[in-house]
Structures are given as C-alpha cells and as structure tokens.
Scaffold this active site. Structure first.
Site, mmCIF file in Angstrom:
data_model
loop_
_atom_site.group_PDB
_atom_site.id
_atom_site.type_symbol
_atom_site.label_atom_id
_atom_site.label_comp_id
_atom_site.label_asym_id
_atom_site.label_seq_id
_atom_site.Cartn_x
_atom_site.Cartn_y
_atom_site.Cartn_z
ATOM 1 N N ARG A 14 42.414 35.723 32.185
ATOM 2 C CA ARG A 14 41.565 36.507 33.089
ATOM 3 C C ARG A 14 41.666 38.015 32.826
ATOM 4 N NH1 ARG A 14 41.447 33.626 38.869
ATOM 5 N NH2 ARG A 14 39.317 34.370 38.828
ATOM 6 N N ARG A 53 44.638 30.062 50.719
ATOM 7 C CA ARG A 53 43.941 31.280 50.288
ATOM 8 C C ARG A 53 42.432 31.091 50.422
ATOM 9 N NH1 ARG A 53 44.431 31.857 44.616
ATOM 10 N NH2 ARG A 53 42.602 33.074 45.092
ATOM 11 N N ASP A 107 34.817 25.855 39.485
ATOM 12 C CA ASP A 107 35.617 25.690 40.707
ATOM 13 C C ASP A 107 35.527 24.269 41.283
ATOM 14 O OD1 ASP A 107 36.446 28.274 40.522
ATOM 15 O OD2 ASP A 107 35.034 29.068 41.995
ATOM 16 N N LYS A 128 34.146 32.447 50.578
ATOM 17 C CA LYS A 128 35.255 33.330 50.159
ATOM 18 C C LYS A 128 34.810 34.285 49.061
ATOM 19 C CE LYS A 128 38.427 31.762 47.062
ATOM 20 N NZ LYS A 128 38.630 32.633 45.881
ATOM 21 N N ASN A 129 34.154 33.721 48.043
ATOM 22 C CA ASN A 129 33.832 34.553 46.883
ATOM 23 C C ASN A 129 32.641 35.473 47.116
ATOM 24 O OD1 ASN A 129 36.009 33.478 45.621
ATOM 25 N ND2 ASN A 129 34.870 32.072 44.315
ATOM 26 N N CYS A 148 46.720 34.389 35.535
ATOM 27 C CA CYS A 148 47.049 33.402 36.558
ATOM 28 C C CYS A 148 47.040 32.043 35.895
ATOM 29 C CB CYS A 148 46.095 33.479 37.742
ATOM 30 S SG CYS A 148 44.455 32.943 37.338
HETATM 31 N N1 EPU Z 1 36.376 37.324 31.538
HETATM 32 C C1 EPU Z 1 36.674 38.152 30.485
HETATM 33 N N2 EPU Z 1 36.712 39.509 30.712
HETATM 34 C C2 EPU Z 1 36.458 40.049 31.935
HETATM 35 C C3 EPU Z 1 36.144 39.183 33.020
HETATM 36 C C4 EPU Z 1 36.107 37.811 32.774
HETATM 37 O O1 EPU Z 1 36.917 37.694 29.384
HETATM 38 O O2 EPU Z 1 36.501 41.274 32.062
HETATM 39 C C5 EPU Z 1 36.360 35.861 31.321
HETATM 40 C C6 EPU Z 1 37.457 35.191 32.151
HETATM 41 O O3 EPU Z 1 38.702 35.228 31.493
HETATM 42 C C7 EPU Z 1 36.933 33.784 32.301
HETATM 43 C C8 EPU Z 1 35.418 33.988 32.351
HETATM 44 O O4 EPU Z 1 35.177 35.310 31.832
HETATM 45 O O5 EPU Z 1 37.271 32.999 31.196
HETATM 46 C C9 EPU Z 1 34.824 33.903 33.743
HETATM 47 O O6 EPU Z 1 35.434 34.832 34.620
HETATM 48 P P1 EPU Z 1 34.633 35.562 35.796
HETATM 49 O O7 EPU Z 1 34.838 37.021 35.623
HETATM 50 O O8 EPU Z 1 33.246 35.022 35.858
HETATM 51 O O9 EPU Z 1 35.442 35.080 37.050
HETATM 52 P P2 EPU Z 1 36.021 35.948 38.235
HETATM 53 O O10 EPU Z 1 35.020 36.934 38.682
HETATM 54 O O11 EPU Z 1 37.383 36.417 37.879
HETATM 55 C C10 EPU Z 1 35.051 34.361 40.063
HETATM 56 C C11 EPU Z 1 35.601 33.580 41.210
HETATM 57 C C12 EPU Z 1 36.425 32.409 40.681
HETATM 58 C C13 EPU Z 1 35.514 31.543 39.806
HETATM 59 C C14 EPU Z 1 34.891 32.391 38.692
HETATM 60 C C15 EPU Z 1 33.891 31.631 37.823
HETATM 61 C C16 EPU Z 1 35.889 35.278 42.911
HETATM 62 C C17 EPU Z 1 36.813 36.034 43.777
HETATM 63 N N3 EPU Z 1 36.445 34.436 42.037
HETATM 64 O O12 EPU Z 1 36.187 34.837 39.341
HETATM 65 O O13 EPU Z 1 36.831 31.670 41.806
HETATM 66 O O14 EPU Z 1 36.260 30.495 39.225
HETATM 67 O O15 EPU Z 1 34.210 33.528 39.276
HETATM 68 O O16 EPU Z 1 32.884 31.097 38.607
HETATM 69 O O17 EPU Z 1 34.684 35.402 43.023
HETATM 70 C C18 EPU Z 1 38.198 30.223 43.051
HETATM 71 O O18 EPU Z 1 37.488 30.483 44.040
HETATM 72 O O19 EPU Z 1 39.054 29.300 43.047
HETATM 73 C C19 EPU Z 1 38.039 30.997 41.836
HETATM 74 C C20 EPU Z 1 38.955 31.030 40.870
#
Ligand code: EPU
Length: 422
Positions: A123, A400, A307, A22-23, A118
């Site tokens: 986030r 999802r 995750d 998915k990711n 969320c």
């Molecule tokens: N963060 C910030 N600022 C930003 C972006 C992120 O502070 O601009 C913080 C977030 O708040 C969080 C941390 O950085 O505390 C990690 O967030 P990250 O950006 O790495 O996560 P993401 O890209 O929003 C993806 C996956 C998530 C998974 C995370 C961490 C996708 C679509 N989603 O999210 O997947 O938990 O990386 O590995 O790729 C899931 O599949 O259930 C899921 C939530």
C-alpha cells in the site's frame, strides 16, 4: 483482548439495516478541513476508524459534536491551528492519509507520518504524492514522514497509473481549491468517490465526471459549510448478502443500493442464490436451490470488489464444485485462506490465484485469527456454517469497519457472542 465465539447456526432469516459507508465517511471527514465553516454529516456509522478520524481532527484544533443517537457528526474546523497530524493516530489507520491534500490546501503545509504497509499488501502512497506534486506541491518523504508545502495548488492534468481510490480522493479534494482546472484521468470510479464529489460540490466545489474515469475540477477561491448524508455501505450490504447464501437463509437487506453491488449480485446468482430487488431492500435467498461453484476476479469498480473477496471465498468453500478466485488489486490478500484451511477448507494458493474445492460439510469450528477487517468478517460467516464452535480472535479489525456486527447477526438468528479473552 476480545474475541467472537460463533456457533453453527440455523439459516439466517429476517431483516437487517445497513449503516453508512465507512469508506465514504472517512474522506468526507477529511474534506471538512477545506473549510472553516461548520459541516453536518448524517448517516455516519459509529466505528473505530471514525473515532480515529475524529481524534485526528480534534488534535489539530477541530471541534466535533458526536450525536450517535442520530448518527450525526457536526464538525467545525475553524480552529485548525497546526499542519502536523499526530503520528500515533495517523499510524492507526491508512485512511488518515486523506488529510494530506486538504490540510495542505488549508494551511500551506502538512507533516504527516507515513501510514505504513498492512497485512493485505504494501500500500504505497506514490500516486497520491505524484498527483499532488503535479498540482504544485513540494513533497519530501523522509524517515517515515511526509512533509509537504504549497502556496496555492495549480490546476493540472493528472494521469493515474492505477485507478487508486485514495489517490483519486486526495487529488480531487486538493484540486477544489486550485487556481485553474484539474483533470484526473484513469480516476477510480467507486461510489465513495461520487459521494465525496457530491459533498464537495455542496461545499461550493465545481467537480464534474465523478463516477467515470475522467474527473474535471474547476478550482474555486473558497469552500463553505454544508450538510450531507453518507451513502449506505456497499461492503456491509455484500457481507449480509453472503451471510444469507452461506447459511442457506433468507435476508431482507434494507438501506442498500443494488447498483453499488451489481457484481456481488451477479456472482451470487451464478452460484444459485436468488436475489430480488424489492421495495424495502435487497432480498437474498440461499435456501431455494443447491449452491454451486463459480470463479471470481477482483477489479477496480465496477468490477468485483477486492473487499468482498475474502467474504465470498468463505461461501465458495461450502458450495458444490471447485471455484477459483483471482486477486488483482492487492498483492497479499489471501491471509484468510490459511485461516479457512484451519477450519478444514482445502484452498490452494498460487500467487494471486486461489483454488477452492467446495462442500457444505467441509468446515469445522476452531480458533482462527482475523488478519484484517474483511478477513475477519469472512471467518465469522464461515463460523456460522462450520460444525461446532469457531473462535475468531483479533476482532478489533472487524470493529474498525462493521457497526454493531454482532447485534445485527444475532437479530437474524446467528449464534454469536463477543467475549473478553482471558
Ligand atoms: N496503490 C499504489 N500507489 C498509491 C495508492 C495505491 O500503488 O499511491 C495501489 C495499492 O497498493 C493497491 C491498489 O493501488 O494495490 C489499490 O489501492 P487504492 O489506493 O485503490 O486503495 P485505498 O484507497 O488504499 C480503499 C479502501 C479499501 C479498499 C481499496 C480498493 C478506504 C478507506 N479504503 O483503499 O478498503 O480495499 O480502496 O477498493 O477507502 C476495507 O474497507 O477493508 C479496505 C481495505
């Protein structure tokens, strides 16, 4: 609203095949915006989140042929004719924010609703915006919208304060069409980043270093169409690994990449499960030894994945001894602990640390809420070992991100049904 009804089941046994990630597929779909030529993506999981991304691309003028018999999407974004993504769709899924970098590169403007917070945490999107601004974008965040403009991205050095997966992906996509060289330092190293880089390189991008903390992107004038098969989902793999352990079963997990789940293998072995990398896939046995407590701490890749935290916590409620779990990636990712406590677990949460006393007879079936995708999967697995019947509600979260979850579990002998709630 539908729910899952899960009965205490015999140890799960047999084979299961993992779907595409998915990711990985969501940013790859966003990356197709970078070209007006057709792209074919194979091994696509049929998930609600993929449907949402298809709907977003279509709403902006893209044409998509969905072939679910072959798990293939053919995407032709030559018709993209707007810089505005539909807010109702964008707000359904945080991953829709991946379109910001590519849309801006393609049309010079982008107007997207904020994806919002969320249940697992705030986030924010500051790192995405900071990186794109360093590449020259003018970005305004006002009244729940992000409005951005650029003539052409200009290569730059971008240092991420945290190795955010999404920010690394957005900036990497944008930088492919920049004038000059971009270096992303403290980049995320997840396998999904590598898969996206491989896809972009097949489109003609020049990316080096994906999978390390420094990614170097030499901008090119134009990207072209290509085809690509998505990597297997490492979190689905981990989920079935834990399913084998929690039910004290024996599962062969096909289409898995052992290298992508090293920390999960290590922690399961610390608990006493037996994990073998066999020719056909990963085989996990929870039936050979008594399982005992362990401690986990979530970290960016290659650390233990956030995750998998909820899913592993379900297992830890059933093993001998006391375990601790520390969540360092998201600030509010313990909602499942409350639900597991409803089932008889005695988990204590203190800030980012949870303490979990374990006992194989502890869990009892009851009605619990799937507060997010992985929490939902954790509760389903808990239901397989809990005495009696567990009802998991709000299962749209689970749908999802897991393709045919019920059917796959049933194929291993689980007693689980999807029923429409009255
Ligand atoms: N963060 C910030 N600022 C930003 C972006 C992120 O502070 O601009 C913080 C977030 O708040 C969080 C941390 O950085 O505390 C990690 O967030 P990250 O950006 O790495 O996560 P993401 O890209 O929003 C993806 C996956 C998530 C998974 C995370 C961490 C996708 C679509 N989603 O999210 O997947 O938990 O990386 O590995 O790729 C899931 O599949 O259930 C899921 C939530």
């Amino acid at each position: 609203m539908a729910k899952f009804v899960v009965e205490q089941s015999a140890p799960l046994r047999g084979e299961v095949t993992v779907s595409g990630s998915k990711n990985a597929v969501l940013p790859i779909m966003a990356a197709t915006i970078l070209t007006g030529e057709p792209c074919e993506i194979n091994d696509v999981p049929h998930l609600k989140d993929v449907d949402v991304m298809c709907a977003i691309l279509r709403a902006m003028g893209g044409k998509i042929q969905e072939d679910w018999t072959n798990h293939t999407l053919r995407i032709d974004n030559s018709g993209i004719n707007t810089s505005e993504a539909p807010s109702d769709l964008v707000q359904k899924m945080r991953a829709s924010f991946f379109i910001l970098g590519p849309l801006l590169a393609r049309t010079g403007r982008a107007s997207i609703a904020l994806p919002g917070g969320c249940t697992i945490g705030n986030r924010p999107i500051d790192l995405h915006n900071k990186g794109l601004r360093q590449l020259g974008a003018v970005i305004r965040v006002e009244q729940g919208r992000v409005d951005a403009m650029i003539e052409r991205y200009k290569g730059a050095l971008v240092y991420l304060d945290f190795p955010s997966v999404g920010a690394t992906e957005n900036i990497m996509m944008a930088a492919t069409l920049a004038r000059g060289v971009t270096t992303i330092e403290n980049a995320a190293e997840e396998p999904e980043i590598v898969d996206l880089a491989n896809f972009l390189n097949k489109m003609g991008a020049k990316i080096k270093g994906a999978g390390t903390d420094t990614i170097r992107i030499e901008g090119v004038e134009k990207l072209h169409g290509t085809h690509h098969a998505v990597i297997p989902d490492r979190i689905e793999t981990g989920t079935f690994m834990v399913a084998a352990a929690i039910t004290r079963g024996d599962i062969l997990i096909k289409n898995s990449v052992p290298d992508h789940v090293r920390p999960v293998i290590a922690k399961l072995m610390e608990c006493g499960a037996v994990v073998n990398d066999e020719v056909e896939g990963l085989r996990v046995r929870g039936d050979l030894r008594q399982l005992t407590a362990t401690n986990i701490k979530t970290l960016p890749y290659p650390g233990f994945p956030t995750d998998m935290q909820a899913i592993f916590m379900s297992l830890l409620t059933t093993v001998e001894g006391e375990s601790t779990v520390i969540e360092t990636v998201f600030e509010n990712r313990f909602m499942h602990a409350t639900e597991l406590c409803r089932m008889g677990a005695n988990i204590e949460v203190d800030g980012r640390k949870a303490t979990i006393p374990g006992d194989i007879y502890r869990l009892k079936g009851t009605r619990v809420i799937s507060t997010d995708l992985r929490a939902g999967a954790a509760l389903v697995l808990a239901g397989l070992i809990a005495e009696g019947t567990t009802e998991v509600t709000e299962i749209y979260h689970i749908e999802r991100g897991y393709e045919n979850f019920v059917e796959k579990l049933q194929g291993l002998g689980a007693k689980i049904e999807r029923v429409e709630d009255e």
